[in-house]
Scaffold this motif. Sequence first.
Motif, PDB file in Angstrom:
ATOM      1  N   GLY A 183       9.779   2.440  -8.405  1.00  0.00           N
ATOM      2  CA  GLY A 183      10.836   2.334  -7.408  1.00  0.00           C
ATOM      3  C   GLY A 183      10.382   1.871  -6.045  1.00  0.00           C
ATOM      4  O   GLY A 183      11.154   1.931  -5.088  1.00  0.00           O
ATOM      5  N   ILE A 184       9.157   1.385  -5.937  1.00  0.00           N
ATOM      6  CA  ILE A 184       8.601   0.975  -4.645  1.00  0.00           C
ATOM      7  C   ILE A 184       8.342  -0.521  -4.637  1.00  0.00           C
ATOM      8  O   ILE A 184       7.828  -1.083  -5.608  1.00  0.00           O
ATOM      9  N   ALA A 185       8.704  -1.163  -3.536  1.00  0.00           N
ATOM     10  CA  ALA A 185       8.312  -2.546  -3.273  1.00  0.00           C
ATOM     11  C   ALA A 185       7.137  -2.489  -2.293  1.00  0.00           C
ATOM     12  O   ALA A 185       7.227  -1.837  -1.245  1.00  0.00           O
ATOM     13  N   ARG A 186       6.063  -3.143  -2.647  1.00  0.00           N
ATOM     14  CA  ARG A 186       4.853  -3.142  -1.818  1.00  0.00           C
ATOM     15  C   ARG A 186       4.563  -4.554  -1.335  1.00  0.00           C
ATOM     16  O   ARG A 186       4.743  -5.522  -2.089  1.00  0.00           O
ATOM     17  N   ILE A 187       4.094  -4.667  -0.112  1.00  0.00           N
ATOM     18  CA  ILE A 187       3.688  -5.959   0.432  1.00  0.00           C
ATOM     19  C   ILE A 187       2.183  -5.916   0.630  1.00  0.00           C
ATOM     20  O   ILE A 187       1.661  -5.060   1.357  1.00  0.00           O
ATOM     21  N   PHE A 188       1.474  -6.840  -0.046  1.00  0.00           N
ATOM     22  CA  PHE A 188       0.016  -6.835  -0.051  1.00  0.00           C
ATOM     23  C   PHE A 188      -0.549  -7.995   0.769  1.00  0.00           C
ATOM     24  O   PHE A 188       0.083  -9.055   0.895  1.00  0.00           O
ATOM     25  N   ASN A 189      -1.761  -7.781   1.265  1.00  0.00           N
ATOM     26  CA  ASN A 189      -2.565  -8.851   1.838  1.00  0.00           C
ATOM     27  C   ASN A 189      -3.293  -9.529   0.679  1.00  0.00           C
ATOM     28  O   ASN A 189      -4.132  -8.901   0.032  1.00  0.00           O
ATOM     29  N   PRO A 190      -2.997 -10.802   0.370  1.00  0.00           N
ATOM     30  CA  PRO A 190      -3.595 -11.426  -0.805  1.00  0.00           C
ATOM     31  C   PRO A 190      -5.076 -11.752  -0.660  1.00  0.00           C
ATOM     32  O   PRO A 190      -5.735 -12.081  -1.646  1.00  0.00           O
ATOM     33  N   SER A 191      -5.602 -11.653   0.559  1.00  0.00           N
ATOM     34  CA  SER A 191      -7.023 -11.922   0.780  1.00  0.00           C
ATOM     35  C   SER A 191      -7.878 -10.684   0.546  1.00  0.00           C
ATOM     36  O   SER A 191      -9.006 -10.785   0.057  1.00  0.00           O
ATOM     37  N   THR A 192      -7.324  -9.514   0.862  1.00  0.00           N
ATOM     38  CA  THR A 192      -8.097  -8.279   0.752  1.00  0.00           C
ATOM     39  C   THR A 192      -7.597  -7.345  -0.342  1.00  0.00           C
ATOM     40  O   THR A 192      -8.328  -6.456  -0.780  1.00  0.00           O
ATOM     41  N   GLY A 193      -6.344  -7.524  -0.768  1.00  0.00           N
ATOM     42  CA  GLY A 193      -5.755  -6.628  -1.754  1.00  0.00           C
ATOM     43  C   GLY A 193      -5.166  -5.367  -1.142  1.00  0.00           C
ATOM     44  O   GLY A 193      -4.623  -4.528  -1.863  1.00  0.00           O
ATOM     45  N   ALA A 194      -5.247  -5.232   0.172  1.00  0.00           N
ATOM     46  CA  ALA A 194      -4.740  -4.031   0.840  1.00  0.00           C
ATOM     47  C   ALA A 194      -3.221  -4.035   0.868  1.00  0.00           C
ATOM     48  O   ALA A 194      -2.589  -5.077   1.087  1.00  0.00           O
ATOM     49  N   CYS A 195      -2.633  -2.861   0.649  1.00  0.00           N
ATOM     50  CA  CYS A 195      -1.191  -2.712   0.780  1.00  0.00           C
ATOM     51  C   CYS A 195      -0.854  -2.556   2.253  1.00  0.00           C
ATOM     52  O   CYS A 195      -1.277  -1.593   2.902  1.00  0.00           O
ATOM     53  N   MET A 196      -0.087  -3.498   2.797  1.00  0.00           N
ATOM     54  CA  MET A 196       0.227  -3.496   4.223  1.00  0.00           C
ATOM     55  C   MET A 196       1.510  -2.739   4.527  1.00  0.00           C
ATOM     56  O   MET A 196       1.620  -2.104   5.576  1.00  0.00           O
ATOM     57  N   VAL A 197       2.488  -2.808   3.603  1.00  0.00           N
ATOM     58  CA  VAL A 197       3.790  -2.202   3.851  1.00  0.00           C
ATOM     59  C   VAL A 197       4.314  -1.584   2.556  1.00  0.00           C
ATOM     60  O   VAL A 197       4.215  -2.198   1.483  1.00  0.00           O
ATOM     61  N   LEU A 198       4.865  -0.378   2.668  1.00  0.00           N
ATOM     62  CA  LEU A 198       5.546   0.283   1.562  1.00  0.00           C
ATOM     63  C   LEU A 198       7.040   0.323   1.854  1.00  0.00           C
ATOM     64  O   LEU A 198       7.450   0.759   2.931  1.00  0.00           O
ATOM     65  N   CYS A 199       7.837  -0.140   0.897  1.00  0.00           N
ATOM     66  CA  CYS A 199       9.293  -0.075   1.007  1.00  0.00           C
ATOM     67  C   CYS A 199       9.767   0.882  -0.077  1.00  0.00           C
ATOM     68  O   CYS A 199       9.877   0.492  -1.244  1.00  0.00           O
ATOM     69  N   GLU A 200      10.027   2.118   0.291  1.00  0.00           N
ATOM     70  CA  GLU A 200      10.315   3.136  -0.725  1.00  0.00           C
ATOM     71  C   GLU A 200      11.588   3.909  -0.406  1.00  0.00           C
ATOM     72  O   GLU A 200      11.706   4.543   0.626  1.00  0.00           O
ATOM     73  N   SER A 201      12.544   3.794  -1.337  1.00  0.00           N
ATOM     74  CA  SER A 201      13.791   4.530  -1.252  1.00  0.00           C
ATOM     75  C   SER A 201      14.551   4.467  -2.571  1.00  0.00           C
ATOM     76  O   SER A 201      15.430   5.283  -2.826  1.00  0.00           O
TER      77      SER A 201
END
Length: 365
Positions: A183-201
């Motif tokens: 149920g979560i949309a995640r926005i990742f940095n494609p260079s590092t693989g880090a999750c930058m933003v969590l969209c959860e509801s």
Amino acid sequence: LSSWGVGEGCGAMEDEVLPAAPFDTSSATCSGNGGGVLAVAWEPKAGDKLAAASTDGSVHLFDGSGDSLGRLVDRKDHGFASCLGWAPDAARLAVGCQDGTVLVFSNGEILTRAAGHMNQVRCVSWCPSGRDCIASGSLDGTLRIWEPSKGKCLVTCQGEGGYVYCILWKTDGSAIAAGSTDGIARIFNPSTGACMVLCESHEGPVTSLAWGPGDANLASGSHDGQALVWNAKTGLKVSSCSTSSRVYSIAWRADSHRPRLATASHDGAVGIFDASLGICMAKCQGHAGAVFVVTWSQTSSERSWLASAGQDGSIRIWEANTGQCLAVHVGHANCIVSLQWSPSGNRLASGSEDGLAKIWPVTDS
């Protein structure tokens, strides 16, 4: 593009063949696939080739008249071909497979095999600009970024659980979003693989994603019946577009002066929302069964047309400002799970579980 696999395939009609259509309004039928066609994709520049991926593991290329241009094959068996996507240069094609492999073809020949996923590849997408790389989302819960010529995994983006059902690059390639069954949309940095933003509801799987004009907002559609709009920098919810049943597909109209978000739902309706306010502007009804895919024509800011397809095997074209149905196309004998406009906007291509891809004419008259 494909909405296959968003829960239960074609639901109650998964093994049911529809009654034969009284006539076929398609301009071409692309045959040769040995199983249901799970995804179709137009070559992105000239739009003179159509790729179709099938449950028998084959990928076929067709011209605009539906004539076969050949079958893309690999000597290894990778199970069914679940998704595909053209490179921006239109010279290469990526194919996601049941066994977790991503195949890359160039000029009809296998270029590389990217292996690393531990389960089916659900979605593939080339970076639209900035880098020459492919992203793939898998039922193993990861999103991977690949170097296409050697098949090397550059980055692995890992969520906290759930299958990855959908992925979508930001237009400039600086970020990539992934929707999962948790149920979560995640926005990742494609260079590092880090999750930058969590969209959860969401309270159900995220099955579809759409970037808004200027990529400032991200929309997510879910089985919980909601299409939610998020601030892509903060993850804060901007608006809620509510439907009466699970949402299989969403699409954002690419003009900024009137941000409209379309939804395709299990109840057979296509909703058109003011994305900034979450207000339903039109409800398009006519499909007899679930709507699995919805897509905007992007060829003209003046022409506000929307196409939808699903369980009843038909394609409907809508005038989004009024919700009026402009055309109904029939000819498939089973549900349609993939639908895409041609680059010129004068044709649609569809893939169906009846084993066929079809091409449909779209005119202003």
